[in-house]
Enzyme design. Structure first.
Site, PDB file in Angstrom:
ATOM      1  N   CYS A  61      -2.510  -0.305   7.548  1.00  6.76           N
ATOM      2  CA  CYS A  61      -1.693   0.908   7.459  1.00  6.76           C
ATOM      3  C   CYS A  61      -1.810   1.762   8.725  1.00  6.76           C
ATOM      4  O   CYS A  61      -0.831   2.373   9.156  1.00  6.76           O
ATOM      5  CB  CYS A  61      -2.078   1.697   6.217  1.00  6.76           C
ATOM      6  SG  CYS A  61      -1.671   0.814   4.688  1.00  6.76           S
TER       7      CYS A  61
ATOM      8  N   HIS B 230       0.851  -1.192   0.000  1.00  3.58           N
ATOM      9  CA  HIS B 230       0.000   0.000   0.000  1.00  3.58           C
ATOM     10  C   HIS B 230       0.888   1.245   0.000  1.00  3.58           C
ATOM     11  O   HIS B 230       2.029   1.203   0.457  1.00  3.58           O
ATOM     12  CB  HIS B 230      -0.893   0.021   1.238  1.00  3.58           C
ATOM     13  CG  HIS B 230      -1.969  -1.012   1.218  1.00  3.58           C
ATOM     14  ND1 HIS B 230      -3.068  -0.936   2.041  1.00  3.58           N
ATOM     15  CD2 HIS B 230      -2.133  -2.143   0.494  1.00  3.58           C
ATOM     16  CE1 HIS B 230      -3.858  -1.971   1.825  1.00  3.58           C
ATOM     17  NE2 HIS B 230      -3.302  -2.724   0.888  1.00  3.58           N
TER      18      HIS B 230
ATOM     19  N   GLU C 245       0.868   3.853   1.856  1.00  5.20           N
ATOM     20  CA  GLU C 245       1.328   4.240   3.197  1.00  5.20           C
ATOM     21  C   GLU C 245       2.501   3.382   3.649  1.00  5.20           C
ATOM     22  O   GLU C 245       3.483   3.893   4.201  1.00  5.20           O
ATOM     23  CB  GLU C 245       0.198   4.100   4.220  1.00  5.20           C
ATOM     24  CG  GLU C 245      -1.042   4.918   3.923  1.00  5.20           C
ATOM     25  CD  GLU C 245      -2.101   4.123   3.163  1.00  5.20           C
ATOM     26  OE1 GLU C 245      -1.765   3.477   2.148  1.00  5.20           O
ATOM     27  OE2 GLU C 245      -3.264   4.170   3.582  1.00  5.20           O
TER      28      GLU C 245
ATOM     29  N   CYS D  66      -6.229   1.965   5.734  1.00  3.97           N
ATOM     30  CA  CYS D  66      -6.898   0.733   6.159  1.00  3.97           C
ATOM     31  C   CYS D  66      -6.369   0.336   7.542  1.00  3.97           C
ATOM     32  O   CYS D  66      -5.474   0.988   8.091  1.00  3.97           O
ATOM     33  CB  CYS D  66      -6.634  -0.380   5.142  1.00  3.97           C
ATOM     34  SG  CYS D  66      -4.918  -0.946   5.124  1.00  3.97           S
TER      35      CYS D  66
END
Length: 182
Positions: free
Chosen positions: A123, A90, A92, A120
């Protein structure tokens, strides 16, 4: 005496006359250097949006992130789950890893994470372990965002701000999914 784009002229008044010395700085009429952009939440979110556009160009879900320390971007990332065949890639996570490598430290206590979409659970958890100073995001994510599950997922000292450039961040996501389903 010359110094950069300015000339400093010293005007010392006589101490014998009981006057206080004064230093006068006079800027010369020289061309002005371009003014740097204001280092605001909006500025850094626009940097995260640039990362999100990189994800979009690569066929990834358009989420981008930057990590900032004292006005300097020290980590960047955009979603690369498809390219890397890695569900943890991801934006992040990649930005946090880059920032930690830059600092040589896993703790990012004085850093701010700017991300185009609400993080999410994974993260948010990584942000908590990194002890981020702040998390700033654009678009809310009511289905998979961490706030759906618990507001306590971030580190207790982490400041959270939502809605920075939210319309732009939301529009980018909507465009992606419209084209994907269309």
């Amino acid at each position: 005496m010359e110094r950069g784009n300015f000339s400093y002229s010293l005007g010392w008044q006589s101490l014998r006359e009981g006057r206080i010395a004064a230093l006068h700085c006079v800027a010369l009429a020289m061309p002005k250097a371009p003014t740097p952009p204001l280092l605001t939440d909006e500025y850094f979110m626009r940097q995260a949006l640039a990362e999100a556009r990189r994800a979009l160009a690569a066929g990834e879900i358009p989420i981008g992130a930057v990590v900032v320390l004292a006005g300097t971007i020290i980590g960047r990332g955009y979603n690369q789950t498809e390219q890397l065949h890695d569900v943890t890639a991801h934006a992040e996570m990649l930005a946090l890893t880059a920032a930690a490598n830059y600092l040589g430290n896993k703790y990012l206590t004085d850093c701010t994470l700017y991300v185009t979409v609400e993080p999410c659970v994974m993260c948010a958890g990584a942000s908590a372990w990194a002890q981020l100073g702040a998390v700033v995001f654009g678009a809310a994510e009511p289905k998979t965002g961490y706030r759906r599950h618990s507001l306590g997922l971030l580190h207790p000292r982490t400041r959270m701000q939502a809605g920075v450039c939210a319309d732009e961040c939301t529009a980018l996501m909507q465009t992606f999914f419209k084209e994907k389903r269309g």
